[in-house]
Design an enzyme around this catalytic site. Structure first.
Site, mmCIF file in Angstrom:
data_model
loop_
_atom_site.group_PDB
_atom_site.id
_atom_site.type_symbol
_atom_site.label_atom_id
_atom_site.label_comp_id
_atom_site.label_asym_id
_atom_site.label_seq_id
_atom_site.Cartn_x
_atom_site.Cartn_y
_atom_site.Cartn_z
ATOM 1 N N ARG A 59 1.022 -0.986 -0.018
ATOM 2 C CA ARG A 59 0.116 -0.121 0.087
ATOM 3 C C ARG A 59 0.837 1.304 0.125
ATOM 4 O O ARG A 59 1.899 1.312 1.016
ATOM 5 C CB ARG A 59 -0.909 0.141 1.073
ATOM 6 C CG ARG A 59 -1.715 1.164 1.470
ATOM 7 C CD ARG A 59 -2.579 1.376 0.454
ATOM 8 N NE ARG A 59 -3.769 2.457 0.661
ATOM 9 C CZ ARG A 59 -3.621 3.668 0.637
ATOM 10 N NH1 ARG A 59 -2.332 4.162 0.375
ATOM 11 N NH2 ARG A 59 -4.532 4.575 0.838
ATOM 12 N N GLU A 67 -11.068 5.192 -5.542
ATOM 13 C CA GLU A 67 -11.189 3.705 -5.445
ATOM 14 C C GLU A 67 -11.721 3.470 -6.876
ATOM 15 O O GLU A 67 -12.150 4.071 -7.838
ATOM 16 C CB GLU A 67 -12.233 3.680 -4.208
ATOM 17 C CG GLU A 67 -12.121 3.777 -2.860
ATOM 18 C CD GLU A 67 -11.000 3.125 -2.382
ATOM 19 O OE1 GLU A 67 -11.062 1.840 -2.516
ATOM 20 O OE2 GLU A 67 -10.347 3.460 -1.486
ATOM 21 N N ARG A 101 -1.223 -5.532 4.355
ATOM 22 C CA ARG A 101 -0.493 -4.860 3.438
ATOM 23 C C ARG A 101 0.446 -4.223 3.983
ATOM 24 O O ARG A 101 0.434 -3.714 5.144
ATOM 25 C CB ARG A 101 -1.291 -3.898 2.402
ATOM 26 C CG ARG A 101 -2.711 -4.515 1.740
ATOM 27 C CD ARG A 101 -3.215 -3.600 0.992
ATOM 28 N NE ARG A 101 -3.868 -2.584 1.964
ATOM 29 C CZ ARG A 101 -4.611 -1.434 1.622
ATOM 30 N NH1 ARG A 101 -4.952 -1.585 0.150
ATOM 31 N NH2 ARG A 101 -5.201 -0.706 2.226
#
Length: 169
Positions: A59, A67, A101
């Site tokens: 990330r 998004e 992540r």
């Protein structure tokens, strides 16, 4: 001679299967840095790096991109793909997020990938988690120049979009 050829073929197939399986191994151990090839871009701020230990979900630190279902989400992903897909990168890991992540700053050919996303106008500086003044300035410049998502008068921030999506469920 045919047996040697058959053994060689079996060995090649076994190696190919082993290599293919290795790419699917998700690494979940503490790490300071990852050097490898970007094998997948999930969206405008998430990618997968394949190294000799397996695949790392990364990330990007300091930015938040639109998004997938949001305006500019597809373009943000495409721009990140343009910057890193199939390329060797270095990820300096800062932490892990709640989704497992690795949160990291990523460099490709000595370029800061997050800075590139901000400059192109395909991400917000994620001030809630980052206080980098340079990123602030890059966002201001992109907004002033109306690059990327800043073409819109009032683009919706990803954290607001996610909040809205949760409220609708």
């Amino acid at each position: 001679e045919k047996m040697k050829l058959l053994r060689l073929l079996i060995l090649i197939v076994a190696m190919a299967i082993n290599i293919a399986d290795c790419k699917n191994v998700e690494v979940n151990e503490p790490v300071a840095a990852v050097v490898g090839k970007v094998v997948k871009v999930v969206d405008g701020d998430t990618l997968h790096i394949y190294s000799n230990k397996g695949t790392y979900k990364i990330r990007l630190s300091g930015i938040d991109a639109p998004e997938r279902g949001q305006a500019y989400g597809k373009r943000a992903k495409e721009h990140l793909e343009f910057l890193v897909a199939g390329k060797q990168v270095i990820a300096i890991v800062e932490s892990k997020d709640r989704y497992g992540r690795y949160v990291a700053s990523v460099k490709v050919q000595s370029k800061d990938v997050c800075a590139e996303m901000l400059t192109a106008g395909y991400a917000w500086h994620y001030k809630q988690y980052d206080n980098n003044k340079y990123y602030d300035e890059l966002q201001r410049e992109a907004k002033k120049a109306k690059r990327g998502l800043w073409v819109d008068k009032k683009p919706q921030a990803p954290w607001e979009y996610r909040k809205e999506q949760r409220a609708e469920q």
